[in-house]
Design a protein around this motif. Structure first.
Motif, PDB file in Angstrom:
ATOM      1  N   THR A   1     -40.514 -15.322  18.514  1.00  0.00           N
ATOM      2  CA  THR A   1     -40.224 -16.006  20.018  1.00  0.00           C
ATOM      3  C   THR A   1     -40.415 -18.076  19.334  1.00  0.00           C
ATOM      4  OG1 THR A   1     -42.415 -16.402  19.484  1.00  0.00           O
ATOM      5  CG2 THR A   1     -41.228 -14.163  21.343  1.00  0.00           C
TER       6      THR A   1
ATOM      7  N   ARG B   1     -38.520  -7.246  25.796  1.00  0.00           N
ATOM      8  CA  ARG B   1     -39.684  -7.967  24.942  1.00  0.00           C
ATOM      9  C   ARG B   1     -40.715  -7.286  25.680  1.00  0.00           C
ATOM     10  NH1 ARG B   1     -39.095 -13.217  22.483  1.00  0.00           N
ATOM     11  NH2 ARG B   1     -36.488 -12.625  22.240  1.00  0.00           N
ATOM     12  N   TYR B   2     -40.949  -7.545  26.744  1.00  0.00           N
ATOM     13  CA  TYR B   2     -42.769  -7.488  26.461  1.00  0.00           C
ATOM     14  C   TYR B   2     -43.238  -5.798  27.113  1.00  0.00           C
ATOM     15  CZ  TYR B   2     -41.508 -12.296  27.415  1.00  0.00           C
ATOM     16  OH  TYR B   2     -40.550 -13.373  27.978  1.00  0.00           O
TER      17      TYR B   2
ATOM     18  N   ARG C   1     -42.930 -20.308  22.810  1.00  0.00           N
ATOM     19  CA  ARG C   1     -41.540 -20.142  22.544  1.00  0.00           C
ATOM     20  C   ARG C   1     -41.888 -22.402  22.590  1.00  0.00           C
ATOM     21  NH1 ARG C   1     -40.040 -17.414  25.842  1.00  0.00           N
ATOM     22  NH2 ARG C   1     -38.964 -15.908  24.899  1.00  0.00           N
TER      23      ARG C   1
ATOM     24  N   THR D   1     -47.688 -15.614  27.871  1.00  0.00           N
ATOM     25  CA  THR D   1     -47.929 -16.157  26.025  1.00  0.00           C
ATOM     26  C   THR D   1     -46.934 -16.462  25.574  1.00  0.00           C
ATOM     27  OG1 THR D   1     -49.780 -14.593  26.152  1.00  0.00           O
ATOM     28  CG2 THR D   1     -48.958 -14.859  23.746  1.00  0.00           C
ATOM     29  N   PHE D   2     -45.804 -15.642  25.864  1.00  0.00           N
ATOM     30  CA  PHE D   2     -44.329 -15.847  24.898  1.00  0.00           C
ATOM     31  C   PHE D   2     -43.605 -17.055  25.385  1.00  0.00           C
ATOM     32  CE2 PHE D   2     -43.101 -11.727  22.949  1.00  0.00           C
ATOM     33  CZ  PHE D   2     -44.118 -11.279  22.469  1.00  0.00           C
TER      34      PHE D   2
ATOM     35  N   LEU E   1     -48.787  -8.298  19.329  1.00  0.00           N
ATOM     36  CA  LEU E   1     -48.116  -9.522  19.228  1.00  0.00           C
ATOM     37  C   LEU E   1     -47.238  -9.427  17.971  1.00  0.00           C
ATOM     38  CD1 LEU E   1     -51.032 -11.474  19.613  1.00  0.00           C
ATOM     39  CD2 LEU E   1     -49.589 -11.088  20.963  1.00  0.00           C
TER      40      LEU E   1
ATOM     41  N   VAL F   1     -44.284 -11.490  17.595  1.00  0.00           N
ATOM     42  CA  VAL F   1     -44.563 -12.647  18.260  1.00  0.00           C
ATOM     43  C   VAL F   1     -43.259 -13.818  17.527  1.00  0.00           C
ATOM     44  CG1 VAL F   1     -46.561 -13.077  16.987  1.00  0.00           C
ATOM     45  CG2 VAL F   1     -46.350 -14.056  19.115  1.00  0.00           C
TER      46      VAL F   1
END
Length: 342
Positions: free
Chosen positions: A167, A127-128, A86, A81-82, A161, A164
Motif C-alpha cells: 500500500t 486485499r482485505y 497509503r 488502516t491501508f 499485515l 502492508v
C-alpha cells in the motif's frame, strides 16, 4: 447451499452468502433474489464463485471459522488502516490489536472447523479478505504447532499485515526491480517503526516470500534463517493466492494443496505443511463432484483429519420420484472423487 461459478448462476436464484464491499459494508445480503443486473454486476466486480440456495440442499451450511460480525469488522478496519498507510497518515496499532483479538477468539472457539475459504470476494475487497484469510489460517497452524497466546498474537498481527508494504507509494511487486523497493522491505521498514509491535511482526512482512532453498526474496535466506512465523505465513499466503487468483487461473482447493505439497522442503516448511493439511477443507461444502462410481453429487459434510474424504449427497430423479443417498468417503474407502464440477 450450492457453491457454483458465476457463469452458472441464473436470474431468480437466491444468494446463499452475503457479499461485502471493501469497507466492510453489505453489498448484497444472503437471501436476496438475483436479477440479471445483479449477476452482471457481480461478474464485473470480479466475483468468480458464489453460494446459491438450493431446496435439495437446504440443510447444507458452510461452517466458518470466523463469524460474519468478525469478518465485517476486520475488513472495515483493514480498509481504514491501508488507506491511512497509503496517504501517509498515522494508523492505530491498538485497533489492529483489537481486530486480531477478535480473530483469535473466533479461532479458539471454532478450532475444530475446517477452513473452506468460500467467502465471496471482489476486486475492491480482495486485499482485505486475503489478509483476513492468511491471518486466520496462520493462527490455526500456530495453535496446532503449540505456540502460546503471546506468540500467537504476534504471528496473527504479522499475518494480518504481511502485505502492508504493497500500500506504500513506490512499493514494487516485481522482484527484478530494486529489492529495497519491494513490498517486503517496505512493509518491514513501516512495521519496524511501530515500537508498540514486537520486531518479529516486521520480520513476517520481510520474510514471507523467502524459500527454504535460498531462492526466495528479498534476501535469499536459507531455511535456518527464516523465522517460524514467516514460514507459517508463507504457506497460508501461497494457498490463498493460488485459489483466489483474479487472472482466471485460480486453482481448486485440492489442486492448490497438491501444489503446496510439491514444494515441501524446497520452498515451504514440511512441518508447517503437515499442520496446514489438518486445518483446510480440500472439497468445500456445496461443491459439486463426480465420483469414481460415475455418480455426481454435492459435498455436504466434512471429516476433520480426513480433508479428502467428505460426505457426498447424490440426488437422482425429481420430486416424488427423487432418490437421495449419502456416500461417506471415510467409510466407502474404495470410492474416490474423480473430478470437481465447478
Amino acid at each position: 447451499m450450492r457453491y457454483i461459478s458465476i457463469e452458472q448462476v441464473e436470474p431468480g436464484q437466491y444468494l446463499g452468502k452475503t457479499v461485502y464491499s471493501a469497507n466492510g459494508t453489505v453489498m448484497l445480503s444472503a437471501g436476496v433474489q438475483l436479477t440479471v443486473f445483479m449477476i452482471n454486476t457481480l461478474n464485473r466486480i470480479g466475483v468468480t464463485m458464489i453460494y446459491i440456495q438450493d431446496k435439495t440442499l437446504e440443510d447444507v451450511e458452510t461452517e466458518d471459522v470466523l463469524s460474519e460480525r468478525t469478518k465485517q469488522a476486520v475488513i472495515r478496519e483493514m480498509n481504514d488502516t491501508f488507506e491511512a498507510v497509503r496517504s501517509g497518515k498515522e494508523w492505530s496499532t491498538k485497533k489492529i490489536g483489537a481486530s486480531v483479538n477478535q480473530i483469535m477468539e473466533d479461532v479458539m472457539n471454532n478450532k475444530e472447523v475446517l477452513v473452506q475459504l468460500t467467502d465471496i470476494r471482489t476486486k475492491d475487497n480482495a486485499r482485505y479478505v486475503h489478509a483476513l484469510n492468511v491471518c486466520m489460517m496462520s493462527t490455526l497452524i500456530g495453535m496446532n504447532m503449540g505456540l502460546n497466546a503471546l506468540q500467537l498474537k504476534d504471528l496473527a498481527i504479522g499475518a494480518l499485515l504481511h502485505d502492508v508494504g504493497k500500500t506504500l507509494p513506490g512499493a514494487k511487486a516485481d522482484p527484478a526491480l530494486d529489492l529495497k523497493q519491494h513490498h517486503t522491505w517496505r512493509g518491514y521498514e513501516l512495521l519496524k517503526s511501530k515500537h508498540e509491535f514486537n520486531l518479529l511482526i516486521a520480520h513476517v512482512a520481510l520474510q514471507h516470500h523467502e524459500r527454504l532453498d535460498g531462492k526466495g526474496i528479498p534476501r535469499g535466506l536459507l531455511a535456518a534463517d527464516i523465522h517460524l512465523y514467516a514460514k507459517i505465513v508463507a504457506v497460508a499466503n501461497m494457498y490463498d493466492n493460488l485459489i483466489n487468483a483474479f487472472d482466471g487461473e485460480g486453482l481448486l482447493p485440492h489442486d492448490a494443496c497438491e501444489k503446496l505439497m510439491s514444494l515441501s522442503g524446497e520452498a515451504l516448511d514440511r512441518d508447517v505443511l503437515i499442520q496446514f493439511t489438518r486445518i483446510v477443507s480440500v472439497y468445500p461444502n456445496g461443491m459439486a463432484v463426480r465420483l469414481s462410481t460415475k455418480e455426481t453429487g454435492v459435498v455436504v459434510r466434512q471429516h476433520r483429519g480426513l480433508p479428502g474424504r467428505p460426505v457426498i449427497r447424490v440426488v437422482k430423479g425429481e420430486k416424488e420420484e427423487m432418490e437421495v443417498k449419502e456416500i461417506d468417503l471415510a467409510v466407502h474407502t474404495t470410492v474416490f472423487i474423480e473430478a470437481v464440477l465447478a
